[in-house]
Write an enzyme that holds these catalytic residues in place. Structure first.
Site, PDB file in Angstrom:
ATOM      1  N   TYR A 156       0.865  -1.186   0.000  1.00  0.00           N
ATOM      2  CA  TYR A 156       0.000   0.000   0.000  1.00  0.00           C
ATOM      3  C   TYR A 156       0.893   1.225   0.000  1.00  0.00           C
ATOM      4  CZ  TYR A 156      -3.248   3.546   1.889  1.00  0.00           C
ATOM      5  OH  TYR A 156      -3.997   4.686   2.091  1.00  0.00           O
ATOM      6  N   ASP A 205       9.378   2.738  -1.238  1.00  0.00           N
ATOM      7  CA  ASP A 205       8.413   3.418  -0.364  1.00  0.00           C
ATOM      8  C   ASP A 205       8.817   3.102   1.073  1.00  0.00           C
ATOM      9  OD1 ASP A 205       4.774   3.506  -0.037  1.00  0.00           O
ATOM     10  OD2 ASP A 205       6.395   4.233   1.246  1.00  0.00           O
ATOM     11  N   LYS A 213       5.754   9.560   8.239  1.00  0.00           N
ATOM     12  CA  LYS A 213       5.680   8.994   9.588  1.00  0.00           C
ATOM     13  C   LYS A 213       6.805   9.479  10.516  1.00  0.00           C
ATOM     14  CE  LYS A 213       3.014   5.099   7.804  1.00  0.00           C
ATOM     15  NZ  LYS A 213       1.675   5.143   8.406  1.00  0.00           N
TER      16      LYS A 213
HETATM   17  P1  KE4 Z   1      -0.192   8.648   4.533  1.00  0.00           P
HETATM   18  O1  KE4 Z   1      -0.778   9.365   3.336  1.00  0.00           O
HETATM   19  O2  KE4 Z   1      -1.245   7.855   5.283  1.00  0.00           O
HETATM   20  O3  KE4 Z   1       0.639   9.563   5.444  1.00  0.00           O
HETATM   21  O4  KE4 Z   1       0.878   7.579   3.990  1.00  0.00           O
HETATM   22  C1  KE4 Z   1       0.458   6.652   3.013  1.00  0.00           C
HETATM   23  C2  KE4 Z   1       1.394   5.452   3.074  1.00  0.00           C
HETATM   24  C3  KE4 Z   1       2.357   5.308   2.094  1.00  0.00           C
HETATM   25  N1  KE4 Z   1       3.220   4.266   2.113  1.00  0.00           N
HETATM   26  C4  KE4 Z   1       3.170   3.336   3.097  1.00  0.00           C
HETATM   27  C5  KE4 Z   1       4.142   2.206   3.074  1.00  0.00           C
HETATM   28  C6  KE4 Z   1       2.200   3.438   4.128  1.00  0.00           C
HETATM   29  O5  KE4 Z   1       2.150   2.499   5.098  1.00  0.00           O
HETATM   30  C7  KE4 Z   1       1.298   4.519   4.119  1.00  0.00           C
HETATM   31  C8  KE4 Z   1       0.205   4.675   5.170  1.00  0.00           C
HETATM   32  N2  KE4 Z   1       0.127   3.654   6.174  1.00  0.00           N
HETATM   33  C9  KE4 Z   1      -1.167   3.454   6.762  1.00  0.00           C
HETATM   34  C10 KE4 Z   1      -1.089   2.268   7.713  1.00  0.00           C
HETATM   35  N3  KE4 Z   1      -0.780   1.065   7.072  1.00  0.00           N
HETATM   36  C11 KE4 Z   1      -1.650   4.678   7.478  1.00  0.00           C
HETATM   37  C12 KE4 Z   1      -2.827   4.471   8.385  1.00  0.00           C
HETATM   38  C13 KE4 Z   1      -4.108   4.931   7.756  1.00  0.00           C
HETATM   39  O6  KE4 Z   1      -4.290   4.747   6.534  1.00  0.00           O
HETATM   40  O7  KE4 Z   1      -4.955   5.451   8.535  1.00  0.00           O
END
Ligand code: KE4
Length: 428
Positions: free
Chosen positions: A142, A237, A265
């Site tokens: 993801y 990523d 993060k």
């Molecule tokens: P954000 O747009 O949520 O800051 O990041 C997207 C993203 C991109 N790449 C990776 C590997 C990620 O894990 C994420 C976002 N992670 C999720 C949890 N698996 C965020 C939690 C959520 O969606 O509320």
């Protein structure tokens, strides 16, 4: 008295789904989400005054633990000098220099406001730089809610089994190709056949969004070699893994240098920050130097930069920080494995450093097919038992538990004790 439930009723009347991100709604585990109003170190306190040991850590950012006094002080001081200028500041230069110093493959960086914005921008840049449109992603990974990448993604999409998503035109995903994670031969075959159409391959170098799935030996090396051979860019990523697994990323642990890296993060220390960066030659294509447009009102926000910079400084200056995170992770892993074995539960524990997942399945998980075989109902049962015992886990099977430097051995031991009860409930 249940203030959480009252707040959720109000939330549903004002916020889509009652939450500002789908996974928080507890749909994958049952029950209503808990509302929190404070946190400190490894602990959360909900609006009804109950306390929990936290393994979500805001989905990764809070590697120092909640409300770390050094971060709080830095943010407090910064915000007193103004929250946002829409103009360059010293602190964004200092954070950018910290990133490029820690990641040799990142010669230039651009700060954005989320991991999604980082991957969105990196994909556009790769397409602009290579003048190609094809993008390869891996099943179960993801990369945020980017139109072109929401095709059989992990995390919320997998958990909520959203097949891609309505609202994304066919034309947008027609150029997105899906390959199985951890299958070097499939990557080799595809890139040798169609590599000249491909702008980039994007991958979580240690997958976290189908649960923790580390790369097989040679997998990342194969992606690096085959993308180079095809003239495509390799995008790591590292939104989760950046400064989580090492002071740098998987790229600094393996020596495999991607062309572009996406971060988020941890580098925001709990504030909205993302970043993408890479080879100077590629980043030279980003406006205003180049024609690839990307912008943001609050990009490089000084308060968020200060939180991220302070977090990285603490990680850099804390002796053996990553050994400590690994020790705590190993203690949790070993305790959970023992508890599952004692209870006769069908569970696998996967871990890399301070990232861990309990998979409810019979075999070790090495790709999306293995992850998809998990008993997500059983995960829900386990989650509900743990939360009743004051342990707050990610409310979905296809996520990662995070341990912070604020977690203690006694936190871990309390968690393992609770797991004994939870695994027994699952084994019945
Ligand atoms: P954000 O747009 O949520 O800051 O990041 C997207 C993203 C991109 N790449 C990776 C590997 C990620 O894990 C994420 C976002 N992670 C999720 C949890 N698996 C965020 C939690 C959520 O969606 O509320």
């Amino acid at each position: 008295m249940n203030l959480s439930r009252d707040l959720f009723d109000r939330a549903r009347a004002a916020i889509a789904g009652g939450v500002n991100s789908p996974v928080r709604a507890f749909r994958a585990v049952g029950g209503d989400p808990i509302f929190f109003d404070s946190a400190k170190g490894s602990r959360l306190r909900d609006v009804d005054g109950r306390e929990y040991i936290d393994y979500v850590c805001s989905w990764g950012p809070l590697i120092l633990g909640h409300a770390d006094p050094r971060v709080v002080e830095a943010v407090r001081e910064q915000v007193g000098h103004g929250s946002s200028f829409g103009a360059p500041t010293r602190v964004e230069v200092e954070l950018a220099e910290s990133l490029t110093a820690a990641l040799p493959a990142m010669e230039r960086v651009r700060m954005v406001n989320s991991g999604t914005e980082a991957t969105l921008s990196a994909v556009r840049l790769a397409r602009g730089f290579t003048r190609r449109n094809g993008i390869v992603k891996m099943e179960g990974c993801y990369h945020g809610h980017v139109d072109a990448l929401l095709v059989q993604a992990g995390s919320g999409v997998a958990t909520l089994s959203i097949p891609g998503s309505p609202g994304i035109p066919e034309a947008v995903t027609a150029q997105t190709f899906l390959l199985p994670y951890n299958d070097a031969q499939a990557a080799r075959d595809f890139l040798r056949e169609r590599g000249t159409e491909i702008a980039a391959v994007i991958v979580e170098p240690v997958a976290g969004n189908m649960g923790v799935v580390p790369p097989r030996n040679g997998y990342l090396e194969a992606l690096r070699a085959e993308t180079r051979r095809a003239g495509a860019l390799l995008i790591f990523d590292e939104v989760i893994t950046g400064f989580r697994l090492a002071y740098g990323g998987v790229q600094t642990m393996t020596g495999i240098e991607p062309d572009l890296t996406c971060m988020g993060k941890v580098i925001g220390g709990g504030f909205p920050v993302g970043a993408y960066g890479g080879r100077a030659e590629v980043m030279a294509m980003v406006a205003p130097d180049g024609p690839v447009y990307q912008a943001g009102t609050l990009s490089g926000n000084p308060v968020a930069m200060r939180a991220g910079l302070t977090t990285l400084q603490v990680l850099r200056d804390t002796e053996n920080a990553y050994d400590r995170l690994d020790q705590l992770g190993a203690r949790l892993e070993n305790g959970l494995k023992e508890a599952a074995r004692e209870a006769g539960a069908r569970a696998q524990v996967a871990r890399r450093g301070s990232m861990l997942t309990v998979f409810f399945t019979d075999a070790a998980v090495s790709d999306w097919t293995g992850a998809a075989a998990c008993d997500t109902e059983m995960y829900g049962k386990y989650f509900r038992s743990m939360i009743k015992q004051g342990i707050y886990l990610p409310p979905a099977q296809y996520e990662t538990f995070f341990v912070s430097l604020a977690h203690s051995e006694s936190d871990i031991d309390e968690t393992v004790n609770a797991a004994r009860t939870a695994f027994r409930a699952c084994a019945r």
